[in-house]
Design a protein around this motif. Structure first.
Motif, PDB file in Angstrom:
ATOM      1  N   ASP A  48       0.993  -1.033   0.006  1.00  0.00           N
ATOM      2  CA  ASP A  48      -0.016   0.137   0.033  1.00  0.00           C
ATOM      3  C   ASP A  48       0.809   1.133   0.048  1.00  0.00           C
ATOM      4  O   ASP A  48       2.049   1.058   0.227  1.00  0.00           O
ATOM      5  CB  ASP A  48      -0.969   0.025   1.103  1.00  0.00           C
ATOM      6  CG  ASP A  48      -0.343  -0.041   2.407  1.00  0.00           C
ATOM      7  OD1 ASP A  48       0.476   0.911   2.737  1.00  0.00           O
ATOM      8  OD2 ASP A  48      -0.305  -0.939   3.377  1.00  0.00           O
ATOM      9  N   VAL A  49       0.168   2.496  -0.300  1.00  0.00           N
ATOM     10  CA  VAL A  49       1.050   3.609  -0.335  1.00  0.00           C
ATOM     11  C   VAL A  49       1.834   4.011   0.889  1.00  0.00           C
ATOM     12  O   VAL A  49       3.026   4.215   0.771  1.00  0.00           O
ATOM     13  CB  VAL A  49       0.155   4.749  -0.883  1.00  0.00           C
ATOM     14  CG1 VAL A  49       0.995   6.008  -0.840  1.00  0.00           C
ATOM     15  CG2 VAL A  49      -0.426   4.514  -1.971  1.00  0.00           C
ATOM     16  N   ASP A  50       1.232   3.888   2.019  1.00  0.00           N
ATOM     17  CA  ASP A  50       2.160   4.225   3.101  1.00  0.00           C
ATOM     18  C   ASP A  50       3.228   3.317   3.649  1.00  0.00           C
ATOM     19  O   ASP A  50       4.390   3.838   3.899  1.00  0.00           O
ATOM     20  CB  ASP A  50       1.152   4.051   4.409  1.00  0.00           C
ATOM     21  CG  ASP A  50       0.087   5.195   4.528  1.00  0.00           C
ATOM     22  OD1 ASP A  50       0.276   6.138   3.987  1.00  0.00           O
ATOM     23  OD2 ASP A  50      -0.927   5.113   5.133  1.00  0.00           O
ATOM     24  N   THR A  51       3.062   2.070   3.283  1.00  0.00           N
ATOM     25  CA  THR A  51       4.036   1.068   3.278  1.00  0.00           C
ATOM     26  C   THR A  51       5.242   1.182   2.545  1.00  0.00           C
ATOM     27  O   THR A  51       6.345   1.102   2.719  1.00  0.00           O
ATOM     28  CB  THR A  51       3.628  -0.478   3.375  1.00  0.00           C
ATOM     29  OG1 THR A  51       2.877  -0.620   4.187  1.00  0.00           O
ATOM     30  CG2 THR A  51       4.502  -1.368   3.325  1.00  0.00           C
ATOM     31  N   ILE A  53       6.086   4.291   0.964  1.00  0.00           N
ATOM     32  CA  ILE A  53       6.760   5.309   1.270  1.00  0.00           C
ATOM     33  C   ILE A  53       7.828   5.137   2.576  1.00  0.00           C
ATOM     34  O   ILE A  53       8.891   5.569   2.590  1.00  0.00           O
ATOM     35  CB  ILE A  53       5.695   6.579   1.610  1.00  0.00           C
ATOM     36  CG1 ILE A  53       5.018   6.984   0.387  1.00  0.00           C
ATOM     37  CG2 ILE A  53       6.366   7.622   2.303  1.00  0.00           C
ATOM     38  CD1 ILE A  53       4.062   7.883   0.801  1.00  0.00           C
ATOM     39  N   LYS A  54       7.387   4.230   3.471  1.00  0.00           N
ATOM     40  CA  LYS A  54       8.124   3.780   4.671  1.00  0.00           C
ATOM     41  C   LYS A  54       9.398   3.126   4.208  1.00  0.00           C
ATOM     42  O   LYS A  54      10.403   3.264   4.673  1.00  0.00           O
ATOM     43  CB  LYS A  54       7.236   2.934   5.590  1.00  0.00           C
ATOM     44  CG  LYS A  54       6.382   3.998   6.443  1.00  0.00           C
ATOM     45  CD  LYS A  54       5.438   3.133   7.487  1.00  0.00           C
ATOM     46  CE  LYS A  54       4.518   3.951   8.067  1.00  0.00           C
ATOM     47  NZ  LYS A  54       3.592   2.872   9.013  1.00  0.00           N
ATOM     48  N   THR A  63      11.053   7.782  -4.117  1.00  0.00           N
ATOM     49  CA  THR A  63       9.712   6.801  -4.429  1.00  0.00           C
ATOM     50  C   THR A  63       9.586   6.678  -6.081  1.00  0.00           C
ATOM     51  O   THR A  63       9.670   5.735  -6.464  1.00  0.00           O
ATOM     52  CB  THR A  63       8.539   7.383  -3.944  1.00  0.00           C
ATOM     53  OG1 THR A  63       8.259   8.715  -4.391  1.00  0.00           O
ATOM     54  CG2 THR A  63       8.440   7.299  -2.314  1.00  0.00           C
TER      55      THR A  63
END
Length: 110
Positions: A48-51, A53-54, A63
């Motif tokens: 997912d997007v949050d993961t 980015i992390k 990214t």
């Protein structure tokens, strides 16, 4: 022209930086990501997007390094089906790999 995430590059860089460290140790280093999630990403699944980015922050990589252009008009039906199977999250990995092998056999015997 669409864009997509280069999951193979992401998986390779994640495995490379993780090295001999366990998934749990790496998940703790990244923060807010579980070991099973890292395992799925290393198998080529899209995060997912949050993961995402992390992981990019942890890798110290921008990214956009993982963004590639995608033109569905130049993609074979076989590649589309395989891509959808690899993105599947409900089926076990063994089942997905078996289905992909069956698709390979079918297209090689046409």
């Amino acid at each position: 022209m669409e864009t997509t995430l280069n999951s193979e590059l992401l998986a390779g860089m994640l495995k490379s930086k993780r090295g001999a460290k366990g998934l749990r140790t790496t998940a703790e280093e990244i923060g807010g990501v579980s070991a099973p999630t890292l395992s799925r990403i290393e198998q080529g699944k899209l995060p997912d997007v949050d993961t995402f980015i992390k992981i990019c922050k942890w890798l110290e990589i921008p990214t956009d390094t993982f963004v590639k252009e995608y033109n569905p008009a130049h993609t074979s039906n076989k590649d589309l089906v395989v891509a959808h199977l690899r993105a599947e999250r409900e089926l076990p990995v063994e089942t997905i790999n078996t289905l992909i092998n069956m698709i390979d056999i079918a297209y090689n015997n046409k």
